[in-house]
Write an enzyme that holds these catalytic residues in place. Structure first.
Site, PDB file in Angstrom:
ATOM      1  N   HIS A 234       0.792  -1.238   0.000  1.00 27.58           N
ATOM      2  CA  HIS A 234       0.000   0.000   0.000  1.00 27.58           C
ATOM      3  C   HIS A 234       0.814   1.272   0.000  1.00 27.58           C
ATOM      4  O   HIS A 234       0.232   2.362   0.001  1.00 27.58           O
ATOM      5  CB  HIS A 234      -0.928   0.036   1.214  1.00 27.58           C
TER       6      HIS A 234
ATOM      7  N   LYS B 298     -14.367   8.490  -4.825  1.00 21.91           N
ATOM      8  CA  LYS B 298     -15.661   8.827  -4.217  1.00 21.91           C
ATOM      9  C   LYS B 298     -16.168  10.167  -4.752  1.00 21.91           C
ATOM     10  O   LYS B 298     -17.351  10.317  -5.071  1.00 21.91           O
ATOM     11  CB  LYS B 298     -15.534   8.898  -2.688  1.00 21.91           C
TER      12      LYS B 298
ATOM     13  N   LYS C 218       0.598  14.303   1.226  1.00 22.14           N
ATOM     14  CA  LYS C 218      -0.686  14.647   0.615  1.00 22.14           C
ATOM     15  C   LYS C 218      -0.790  16.150   0.322  1.00 22.14           C
ATOM     16  O   LYS C 218      -1.688  16.608  -0.352  1.00 22.14           O
ATOM     17  CB  LYS C 218      -1.842  14.172   1.504  1.00 22.14           C
TER      18      LYS C 218
ATOM     19  N   THR D  58      -8.454   6.561  -2.660  1.00 25.57           N
ATOM     20  CA  THR D  58      -9.811   6.108  -2.965  1.00 25.57           C
ATOM     21  C   THR D  58     -10.783   7.268  -2.766  1.00 25.57           C
ATOM     22  O   THR D  58     -11.865   7.267  -3.334  1.00 25.57           O
ATOM     23  CB  THR D  58     -10.238   4.932  -2.056  1.00 25.57           C
TER      24      THR D  58
ATOM     25  N   LYS E 161      -8.856  13.966   3.928  1.00 25.96           N
ATOM     26  CA  LYS E 161      -7.987  12.791   3.952  1.00 25.96           C
ATOM     27  C   LYS E 161      -7.082  12.951   5.162  1.00 25.96           C
ATOM     28  O   LYS E 161      -7.031  14.028   5.765  1.00 25.96           O
ATOM     29  CB  LYS E 161      -7.154  12.701   2.671  1.00 25.96           C
ATOM     30  N   ARG E 162      -6.360  11.898   5.567  1.00 24.51           N
ATOM     31  CA  ARG E 162      -5.434  12.047   6.685  1.00 24.51           C
ATOM     32  C   ARG E 162      -4.474  13.213   6.403  1.00 24.51           C
ATOM     33  O   ARG E 162      -4.125  13.482   5.246  1.00 24.51           O
ATOM     34  CB  ARG E 162      -4.657  10.745   6.907  1.00 24.51           C
TER      35      ARG E 162
HETATM   36  C1  LIG Z   1     -11.999   7.149   1.550  1.00 22.60           C
HETATM   37  C2  LIG Z   1     -11.558   7.599   2.870  1.00 22.60           C
HETATM   38  C3  LIG Z   1     -10.207   7.854   3.108  1.00 22.60           C
HETATM   39  C4  LIG Z   1      -9.150   7.754   2.035  1.00 22.60           C
HETATM   40  O1  LIG Z   1      -9.003   9.008   1.434  1.00 22.60           O
HETATM   41  P1  LIG Z   1      -7.737   9.359   0.480  1.00 22.60           P
HETATM   42  O2  LIG Z   1      -8.079  10.686  -0.068  1.00 22.60           O
HETATM   43  O3  LIG Z   1      -7.711   8.287  -0.562  1.00 22.60           O
HETATM   44  O4  LIG Z   1      -6.546   9.360   1.370  1.00 22.60           O
HETATM   45  C5  LIG Z   1      -9.832   8.287   4.367  1.00 22.60           C
HETATM   46  N1  LIG Z   1     -10.733   8.444   5.349  1.00 22.60           N
HETATM   47  C6  LIG Z   1     -12.045   8.214   5.155  1.00 22.60           C
HETATM   48  C7  LIG Z   1     -12.998   8.422   6.275  1.00 22.60           C
HETATM   49  C8  LIG Z   1     -12.502   7.773   3.916  1.00 22.60           C
HETATM   50  O5  LIG Z   1     -13.806   7.531   3.729  1.00 22.60           O
END
Ligand SMILES: *Cc1c(COP(=O)(O)O)cnc(C)c1O
Length: 850
Positions: free
Chosen positions: A372, A675, A569, A671, A563-564
C-alpha cells in the site's frame, strides 16, 4: 431559495430503494414495537432517541439472520474455495442504512418510522461509527467486504475488535485534541459474540527440538474471543461474515502463583493481556507487534478448522489432504498480517507434521500480499530481539526461510553480495531487524500494488530485486469503492437521476455508467445533475450551521480536501493557494472573483508534530480570511472537524472540486479521489495514484491535471531540489511565505509556524514549491470554468460516465480471477426453507461457529 427535500421525501419518489408495500410496513412497525418492548424494555413514554435507533437496528437485523444462516449452510454444503481477507483495519462506519440499502428495505423502513411519528435521519445519527481504521487502507477493506458478498464469494474478513477505534478529533483554539472513541459504550447491535469459539494464542516460551518434531513450550496464553458481524451482499440473499477477535485473559492467568496479595494482583494484571485489542494505533501505517500476531494466530486456527471440516480436509489420512489446501486463499492487507506466513509454516510442520518443502509449497500457494505504500518510513521492520523473546519459534522459521531464499539468490547471482544484503529478510546494519515486506514477497505467490502507476513503481524501485527473480509474482489491482455506500446510500438523489436515464443495473455493474455519455448534451439531464448537486450543497450547509454554527454560502464553489493530514498529501500546497487567492482578492476586491468555500478535513497522528502544525496553520488562515470584511463571501476557509466515514458520506456529495494534490509517486492509489468522481465533483490533481487512471477513463481534458510527473520528480531529485530558487523567483510565493513566517496568521506569536516554514524552505521531501506555479494557474482555470454551470456540469457528466472502473466490484473480480483462482457471480442464492434436517443444521452450526 427553496428548502431542499428531506431524504425522507426524496425516497418516496425513488424506486431504487425497495418497495414500501403496506404489509412490509405493518410488519416492520410491529417488530419495531416488539423490540422496543422486549429487547430494550422500554415504552414510548420513556424511550430515548437511542432506544428508537436500537429498536430499528434490531428490526432490520432480523432480516439478516435467516440469510446469514442460509449462506453459511450453503457454503458448508457446496464447499467452494474460501478467501480470507486479513486486515488489521476495517473502517466500516455505520451499518444500519447500508443494511437497509442492500436488503431493499429502505423505503419500507422510512415509511414505518414516519408512521410511528419518528425521524429516520435523527435515528440514524444515533449510530456510532465503527471507526476501526485510520484511512484509505481500512476503508478499502470495508469496501472489499461489500463487493465480495455482492459477487457471491465465500469470503471472510478477519481482524481485531478494537475496544477504542480511531480517536475523535476536537479542534480547540485551532489545535487538534484527541478524545477516546468509546464506540461500544451503548452496545453494538450488529455483532454477535461467540464465546464458545474462543481460541488460545501463545506468546513467549522456548523451543524444544525432539527427534519426532519441534515443540514450543512454556508459553503464555491469551484467549481470542470472536465477534461476528454480518456482511450482506447487494440484494442477492448472501450474507458473509466479518470475524473480529477480542483479547481475553484466561481464568487461570498467573493465578498459579497466587497468595492473597498475588491473587488480587493477578486479577488486576488481566488488563495487561487484554490490552492487545484495546485501541487502534492512530499512526497511519505503523502498528503493534503483539496485536498483529494475535489476529493471525487466532485466524489461522479458524481457517485450518474450517478446512478440516470440508470434504477436502476430512479424509481419514490427514497428511495428503493438505495438498487440497488450494481450497483456501489468504490475502494480506499490507505487511501487518505478515506473520500468517511463518505461522502457517509452523502449524503445517509442527502440528500437522508435513515436511518443510510441502509446508512451503502450501504456504506460498495460499498467501498473497498487497502493498500500500512506497514511503520508506511505512515499510515495516521488526527488531529481532523483540521476536526472540515474543515468538522464538517463528524467528527460527523466518531464519530458515531466509537461508533458503538467499541460497537461491546466490545461485542465481554468484558473488553478488550487495544483492544478497539488499534482498535479505534480515537487515544487519545497526540493530538487527526483520523486513516484513521481504517476508511477504518471498512467502506469497502474488504481490500487488493498488494502482497501475504504483505497481510499476514497486517493480522498478523498492522491490526491483524481487521482480528480477520472480516477475510472474507481480500484479496490479487498482483500488475501487463500493457504489452502494458511496452513491446509493450517501447520494440517493444522484442515484435516482442516473437510474431514470440508464436503469438501476449500474448499481451492481458500474461499467454501465458509460451509457450516460448519450446524455452529455441533454439539457434536461444537465439541469437534473446540477440541481442534485445544489441540493446536496444546501443540505451540507445546513448541517454545518446546525452542528458548528458556521454559515457558508451554498452558491460558492465547494473546494474540498479531506484525507489524513500528511506531508505527502500536501495540504500545505492547498494552504499556499488559499493565501495567494486571499492576497489577490485584497489587491483587486472589485474583480469578478469566483466565490469559494475551501474545506479541509482530516486527522493527524497524535505524535506527528508537523501534521498537527498543518492543522493549526489551516485554522489560523481561516481566522484571518473569514474575518476580513474586504474579502467577505468570496473566500471562506473551514476546517472540517473529526473527518471520518460518516462525515465523508455527508461532504462528498456536496463537493464541487476534489483536491488530490500529492507529489507524483507518493500516493499509492487514493480512494477518496474515486468517491468524489462518482458523486459529481471535478478533480484538481497531480498525475499520481489512481488519478492517472481517472484521467484515462474520463478523458484528461475532463480533469484539472497539473504539476510534475514522476519522471520530473526524479529529474529534480537528481539535480537537487532547491526550494529557495522558487521562493526568490516567484513574487507571490515569496509574499505568502513571508506572511506565514512574519506572523500575519499568528499575530501574538510570529514564530508559531517557523518549523513549517523551515521545512518548506530547506528540507521539503515533497517539493511543495516546485508545483506551486502550475497549481495556481490550474486553479485559475477551475475558477473560470465554474462560472459556466453548463460546461462545468458537462464535465461532471463525463466524469460520472467514466467512473465504472473504480467500483470495488471490478477490483474484487480481478483479485478473484487473477490471484485467488475463484469465479465471481452475480447470481442470487435461493431463500428456501432453512435446514431440512435438524441434525445437519446442528452439525453445521457446530462447525461454522454459528
Ligand atoms: C476514503 C476515505 C479515506 C481515504 O481518502 P484518500 O483521499 O484516498 O486518502 C480516508 N478516510 C475516510 C474516512 C474515507 O472515507
Amino acid at each position: 431559495m427553496s428548502k431542499p427535500l428531506t431524504d425522507q421525501e426524496k425516497r418516496k419518489q425513488i424506486s431504487v430503494r425497495g418497495l414500501a408495500g403496506v404489509e412490509n410496513v405493518a410488519e416492520l412497525k410491529t417488530n419495531f414495537n416488539r423490540h422496543l418492548h422486549f429487547t430494550l424494555v422500554k415504552d414510548r413514554n420513556v424511550a430515548t432517541k437511542r432506544d428508537y435507533y436500537f429498536a430499528l437496528a434490531h428490526t432490520v437485523r432480523d432480516h439478516l439472520v435467516g440469510r446469514w444462516i442460509r449462506t453459511q449452510q450453503h457454503y458448508y454444503e457446496k464447499d467452494p474455495k474460501r478467501v480470507y481477507y486479513l486486515s488489521l483495519e476495517f473502517y466500516i462506519g455505520r451499518t444500519l442504512q447500508n443494511t437497509m440499502v442492500n436488503l431493499a428495505l429502505e423505503n419500507a423502513c422510512d415509511e414505518a418510522i414516519y408512521q410511528l411519528g419518528l425521524d429516520m435521519e435523527e435515528l440514524q445519527d444515533m449510530e456510532e461509527d465503527a471507526g476501526l481504521g485510520n484511512g484509505g487502507l481500512g476503508r478499502l477493506a470495508a469496501c472489499f467486504l461489500d463487493s465480495m458478498a455482492t459477487l457471491g464469494l465465500a469470503a471472510y474478513g478477519y481482524g481485531i475488535r478494537y475496544e477504542f477505534g480511531i480517536f475523535n478529533q476536537k479542534i480547540v483554539n485551532g489545535w487538534q485534541a484527541e478524545e477516546a472513541d468509546d464506540w461500544l459504550r451503548y452496545g453494538n447491535p450488529w455483532e454477535k459474540a461467540r464465546p464458545e469459539y474462543m481460541r488460545p494464542v501463545h506468546f513467549y516460551g522456548r523451543v524444544e527440538h525432539h527427534p519426532d518434531g519441534v515443540k514450543w513450550v512454556d508459553t503464555q496464553v491469551v484467549l481470542a474471543l470472536p465477534y461476528d458481524t454480518p456482511v450482506p451482499g447487494y440484494r442477492n440473499n448472501i450474507v458473509n461474515t466479518m470475524r473480529l477477535w477480542s483479547a481475553k485473559a484466561p481464568c487461570e492467568f498467573h493465578l498459579k502463583d497466587f497468595n492473597v496479595g498475588g491473587y488480587i494482583q493477578a486479577v488486576l494484571d488481566k488488563n495487561l493481556a487484554e490490552n492487545i485489542s484495546r485501541v487502534l494505533y492512530p499512526n497511519d501505517n505503523v502498528r503493534r507487534v503483539h496485536t498483529w500476531y494475535f489476529v493471525v494466530a487466532a485466524t489461522l486456527q479458524d481457517i485450518i478448522r474450517r478446512f478440516k471440516a470440508s470434504k477436502f480436509g476430512s479424509t481419514e489420512v490427514v497428511r495428503p489432504s493438505f495438498f487440497c489446501f488450494v481450497q483456501v486463499a489468504i490475502q494480506l492487507n499490507d505487511t501487518h498480517p505478515a506473520m500468517a506466513i511463518p505461522e502457517l509454516m509452523r502449524i503445517l510442520m509442527d502440528d500437522e507434521k508435513l515436511s518443510w518443502d510441502t509446508a512451503w509449497d502450501i504456504t506460498v500457494c495460499t498467501c498473497a500480499y498487497t502493498n500500500h505504500t512506497v514511503l520508506p518510513e511505512a515499510l515495516e521492520r521488526w527488531p529481532v530481539d523483540l521476536f526472540q523473546n515474543l515468538l522464538p519459534r517463528h524467528l527460527e522459521i523466518i531464519y530458515e526461510i531466509n537461508r533458503r531464499h538467499l541460497e537461491r539468490i546466490s545461485a542465481l547471482y554468484p558473488g553478488d553480495h550487495d544483492r544478497l544484503r539488499r534482498m535479505s529478510l534480515v537487515e544487519e546494519d545497526g540493530q538487527k531487524k526483520i523486513n516484513m515486506a521481504h517476508l511477504c514477497i518471498v512467502g506469497s505467490h502474488a504481490v500487488n500494488g493498488v494502482a497501475q502507476i504504483h505497481s510499476d513503481i514497486i517493480k522498478d524501485t523498492v522491490f526491483k530485486d524481487f521482480y528480477d527473480v520472480d516477475p510472474q509474482k507481480f500484479q496490479n489491482k487498482t483500488n475501487g469503492i463500493t457504489p452502494r455506500r458511496w452513491l446509493v446510500m450517501c447520494n440517493p438523489g444522484l442515484a435516482e437521476v442516473i437510474a431514470e436515464r440508464i436503469g438501476e443495473d449500474y448499481i451492481r455493474d458500474l461499467s454501465q455508467m458509460k451509457n450516460l455519455l448519450k446524455f452529455v448534451d441533454d439539457d434536461a439531464f444537465i439541469r437534473d445533475i446540477a440541481k442534485v448537486k445544489q441540493e446536496s450543497k444546501m443540505k451540507f450547509a445546513m448541517h454545518l450551521e446546525e452542528q458548528y454554527k458556521v454559515k457558508i454560502n451554498p452558491h460558492s464553489m465547494f473546494d474540498v480536501q479531506v484525507k489524513r493530514i500528511h506531508e505527502y498529501k500536501r495540504q500545505l500546497l492547498n494552504c499556499l493557494h488559499i493565501i495567494t487567492l486571499y492576497n489577490r482578492i485584497k489587491k483587486e476586491p472589485n474583480k469578478a472573483w469566483t466565490p469559494r468555500t475551501i474545506m479541509i478535513g482530516g486527522k493527524a497522528a497524535p505524535g506527528y508534530h508537523t501534521a498537527k502544525m498543518i492543522i493549526k496553520l489551516i485554522t489560523a488562515i481561516g481566522e484571518v480570511v473569514n474575518n476580513d470584511s474586504v474579502v467577505g463571501v468570496r473566500l471562506k476557509v473551514i476546517f472540517l472537524e473529526n473527518y471520518r466515514v460518516t462525515l465523508a458520506e455527508k461532504v462528498i456529495p456536496a463537493a464541487d472540486l476534489s483536491e488530490q494534490i500529492s507529489t507524483a509517486g507518493t500516493e499509492a492509489s487514493g480512494t477518496g479521489n474515486m468517491k468524489f468522481m462518482l458523486n459529481g465533483a471535478l478533480t484538481i490533481g497531480t498525475m499520481d495514484g489512481a488519478n492517472v487512471e481517472m484521467a484515462e477513463e474520463a478523458g484528461e481534458e475532463n480533469l484539472f491535471i497539473f504539476g510534475m510527473r514522476v519522471k520530473d520528480v526524479e529529474a529534480l531529485d537528481k539535480k537537487g531540489y532547491d526550494a529557495m530558487e522558487y521562493y526568490n523567483r516567484i513574487p507571490e510565493l515569496k509574499q505568502v511565505m513571508d506572511q506565514i513566517s512574519g506572523g500575519f496568521f499568528s499575530p501574538g506569536e510570529p514564530d508559531q509556524f517557523k518549523d513549517i516554514v523551515k521545512m518548506l524552505m530547506h528540507h521539503d521531501r515533497f517539493k511543495v514549491f516546485a508545483d506551486y506555479e502550475d497549481y495556481i494557474k490550474c486553479q485559475e482555470k477551475v475558477s473560470a470554468l465554474y462560472k459556466n454551470t453548463k460546461e462545468w456540469t458537462k464535465m461532471v457528466i463525463h466524469n460520472i460516465a467514466g467512473c465504472g472502473k473504480f467500483s470495488s466490484d471490478r477490483t474484487i473480480a480481478q483479485y478473484a480471477r487473477e490471484i485467488w483462482d475463484m469465479e465471481p457471480s452475480l447470481e442470487k442464492i435461493a431463500l428456501t426453507e432453512l435446514a431440512d434436517s435438524c441434525e445437519r443444521l446442528r452439525r453445521h452450526c457446530f462447525i461454522e461457529g454459528l
